[in-house]
Design an enzyme around this catalytic site. Sequence first.
Site, PDB file in Angstrom:
ATOM      1  N   GLY A   1       0.833  -1.202   0.000  1.00  0.00           N
ATOM      2  CA  GLY A   1       0.000   0.000   0.000  1.00  0.00           C
ATOM      3  C   GLY A   1       0.860   1.242   0.000  1.00  0.00           C
TER       4      GLY A   1
ATOM      5  N   GLY B   1       0.465   5.663   0.896  1.00  0.00           N
ATOM      6  CA  GLY B   1      -0.314   6.814   1.324  1.00  0.00           C
ATOM      7  C   GLY B   1       0.473   8.088   1.136  1.00  0.00           C
ATOM      8  N   GLY B   2      -0.037   9.165   1.690  1.00  0.00           N
ATOM      9  CA  GLY B   2       0.628  10.443   1.521  1.00  0.00           C
ATOM     10  C   GLY B   2       1.919  10.552   2.298  1.00  0.00           C
ATOM     11  N   MET B   3       2.055   9.751   3.373  1.00  0.00           N
ATOM     12  CA  MET B   3       3.221   9.870   4.238  1.00  0.00           C
ATOM     13  C   MET B   3       4.207   8.726   4.066  1.00  0.00           C
ATOM     14  SD  MET B   3       3.237  10.221   8.393  1.00  0.00           S
ATOM     15  CE  MET B   3       4.753  10.247   9.333  1.00  0.00           C
TER      16      MET B   3
ATOM     17  N   VAL C   1       4.158   0.901   2.207  1.00  0.00           N
ATOM     18  CA  VAL C   1       4.375  -0.318   2.986  1.00  0.00           C
ATOM     19  C   VAL C   1       4.678  -1.464   2.029  1.00  0.00           C
ATOM     20  CG1 VAL C   1       3.402  -1.908   4.674  1.00  0.00           C
ATOM     21  CG2 VAL C   1       2.803   0.513   4.780  1.00  0.00           C
TER      22      VAL C   1
ATOM     23  N   LYS D   1       7.596  -0.256   6.523  1.00  0.00           N
ATOM     24  CA  LYS D   1       7.014   1.035   6.167  1.00  0.00           C
ATOM     25  C   LYS D   1       8.147   2.013   5.865  1.00  0.00           C
ATOM     26  CE  LYS D   1       3.424   2.814   8.299  1.00  0.00           C
ATOM     27  NZ  LYS D   1       2.563   3.494   9.312  1.00  0.00           N
TER      28      LYS D   1
ATOM     29  N   ASP E   1      -6.409   7.991  14.736  1.00  0.00           N
ATOM     30  CA  ASP E   1      -6.750   7.649  13.347  1.00  0.00           C
ATOM     31  C   ASP E   1      -7.316   6.231  13.283  1.00  0.00           C
ATOM     32  OD1 ASP E   1      -7.048   8.289  10.685  1.00  0.00           O
ATOM     33  OD2 ASP E   1      -5.022   7.662  10.118  1.00  0.00           O
TER      34      ASP E   1
END
Length: 434
Positions: free
Chosen positions: A21, A23-25, A28, A43, A138
């Site tokens: 996956g 994401g913006g940060m 993984v 990560k 979150d």
Amino acid sequence: MWSAVQAGQRIHKYVLEQKLGEGGMAEVWRARHTELDKLVAIKRLSPRLSADPEFEQRFLMEGRRQARLRHPNIVPVIDCISEGSDKYLVMEYVEGESLEAALKRAGGPLPPQRAIYIAWEVAGALAHAHRQNLIHRDVKPANILLDREGRSYLADFGIALMLGDQRVTRGGVAVGTVHYMSPEQITRPRELDHRTDIYSFGCVLYEMITGRPPFIAEDGDTDFTVMAGHLEKAPCPPRNLNPATPEAVESVTLRCLAKSPDERFSSAEELAEALRQAWHATATQPAARATASAAPPAARSSARRWVYTIVLVLAGGIAAAGAFLWLSREAPPAAQTAPEATAVTPAPVAVTPVPAAEPARVVEPPKPQPLPPRPRPVTTTQPSAEELRLRACRAMGLTAEECAKKNQEEAARRRRACLALGLSEEECAQRFGK
């Protein structure tokens, strides 16, 4: 754009196998330890953020915080690696899927007992994190992993807040995922406590039992309208969307989603106990008994201990009675050789009869107590709808002028939607609750 990282590349003692996956940060990867032949999840902090000390510090803080957590339903951090400008966190690999993927695959709500069991395990994980003074901030389906044996894991403490630590995020700016943010996370991000996670958890439980988050826009999903829902609107009762929802589960869900933190569960432990009781209440229904595969472990182990204890006591009693009878027997008289010997009848030995063992009884676990009554709401002066919208704008970092423009754009969009649907002004107002 991510720099050139690909399958087969070696990171310290790990070889990357597959991207899981992005994401913006961070992104993984699934990787394998070259010496132990063990799968892990790695990560990697986005290279465009690595140069920012704020994000690098936040990334490393995530590793330290999550490494301190030891709970069977929390994904543990194994290692932290720095190679040049790249930063990596190494975690246990959970073979399965996220709750988000499971909900998409289901195409609707999960079976009630499955939803309760997942929620019960996640509540236990939150209780452990809260005992370490850690707020997740979150909680959402994408951050809950399900392995192939059905166990749930809480993951991704990337924006978690340790009470008492210096905050890395900019003050006054809301962080989180909009569909699962608590009202105070939107309007008062500097005044959060553990009850913000209970609200986000309620949003996840709501989605598991209805198939959708509690607040979505009717004519297009925008951050502004969803935030306004968290601030201004009561969620639609889950049983209105899914009549199969047990009443006890609906009660737990709506209490989690109370606007005021004081009206929610006071702790994740209290929430987990309410879910356990809801599980037992659901298990008594005929349809639930036919599909139930497992009870919460605490309840199962307690029942087994009672049965084992009774069987052992009965077995011990029977063995003791048998030994008593054997030792109480009198030896037979010796044979007489003289013909004149007179036969003597031995005196009868009094033997106390041993009562028959009672059949084993199955001891039922104690009946769950009813859910604690909801505290009476404190009568306070509620801010106006306009003030709530202004708070939402401030949480999004908008000025007063930008907020006014945003409101105008939203109003124009609703008018266009009403015209497209052929609604009158009254019908449009009723439709959008204006």
